[in-house]
Design an enzyme around this catalytic site. Structure first.
Site, short mmCIF file in Angstrom:
data_model
loop_
_atom_site.label_atom_id
_atom_site.label_comp_id
_atom_site.label_asym_id
_atom_site.label_seq_id
_atom_site.Cartn_x
_atom_site.Cartn_y
_atom_site.Cartn_z
N ASP A 45 -10.66 32.00 -5.40
CA ASP A 45 -11.15 30.94 -4.52
C ASP A 45 -12.43 31.37 -3.81
OD1 ASP A 45 -8.90 29.44 -5.13
OD2 ASP A 45 -7.75 30.25 -3.44
N TYR A 88 -3.20 42.24 -6.58
CA TYR A 88 -4.06 41.80 -5.49
C TYR A 88 -3.82 42.70 -4.28
CZ TYR A 88 -5.18 37.32 -7.76
OH TYR A 88 -5.65 36.35 -8.60
#
Length: 262
Positions: free
Chosen positions: A56, A114
């Site tokens: 994003d 992540y």
């Protein structure tokens, strides 16, 4: 001379602060736009890239993977240096290699890692503020560790799915949610076979609420069972999130999990 098609894989790192995400779109600069423009110049032909993961706006990456086909003749070992002049300084190519024509990034993924970073102190750190979420109130480490364990395993993660998500299978396997506390810094390492839209940022937001005493760690299984995004708090901001690595073989994934104590 006959043109020969080649398939080339790039390892890409970027600071997402100035970027409107990975995927090309009408408004804003994206990773895909920058890479395709630079590669088209270097290869002297129109280039389309195929990414292993989408990030994003504002999200960073240490290890994004993209592939592209070209009939250009530039040696693969020269690509990293050749692209420097055509990319903004916040996007770099960390490696390039030629791969079989039938290799596609999304078909070969066996997991991703992540890392979400939190600066936990009443005073902000201006030198790293582009890469963390500033949480002023003190967090309870023990509660966060308890909550993290309850997020591991195979679950329906609809509760942790972002609003306006593209329909996807909400059942994912999370191999590790490992919080690491280093002074005023909390890094949450999350390794899974796949992730829903905003899922890692919602994990971070949920664990912060647990650490602040707003949500009991023991209630996490019940919250997941509700399959309702409205039953948890806000999504953690984008700048704290980094795509650390994409795994294409289980040996490498296992090595990372071992380093995380799993």
């Amino acid at each position: 001379m006959e043109l020969v098609q080649r398939n080339i894989r790039l390892i890409v790192a970027y600071d997402g602060t100035e970027l409107n995400g990975y995927q090309s779109q009408q408004n804003g600069i994206t990773v895909q736009d920058c890479l395709e423009s630079a590669l088209s110049l270097v290869c002297n032909e129109p280039i389309s890239i195929y990414g292993a993961s989408r990030t994003d706006a504002g999200v960073h990456a240490q290890f994004q993977v993209v592939t592209f086909f070209t009939t250009g003749r530039i040696p693969v070992e020269n690509l990293t240096r050749a692209l420097i002049a055509h990319l903004p300084p916040y996007i770099v190519i960390r490696g390039a290699e030629e791969i079989p024509l039938d290799w596609k990034p999304r078909w070969n993924i066996v997991g991703k890692e992540y890392v979400y970073t939190i600066h936990n102190d009443i005073i902000e750190d201006p030198l790293t503020m582009r890469y963390h979420w500033h949480v002023k109130k003190p967090l309870c480490h023990e509660s966060i560790l308890q909550g993290a364990c309850l997020l591991e395993g195979t679950h329906d993660f609809t509760t942790l799915q972002g609003a306006n998500s593209t329909p996807a299978n909400p059942v994912k396997t999370i191999f590790a949610v490992t919080p690491r506390f280093e002074g005023k810094t909390l890094r949450i390492h999350v390794v899974g076979d796949g992730f829903l839209y905003h899922m890692v940022r919602n994990i971070a937001g949920l664990l912060v609420d647990v650490g602040l005493g707003r949500i009991e760690a023991a209630s996490i299984p019940e919250l997941l069972a509700r399959r309702d995004r409205r039953c948890i708090g806000k999504t953690a901001p984008a700048q704290g999130l980094c795509l650390e690595e994409i795994f294409f073989d289980e040996v490498r994934r296992s090595a990372v999990l071992k380093s995380l104590g799993r």
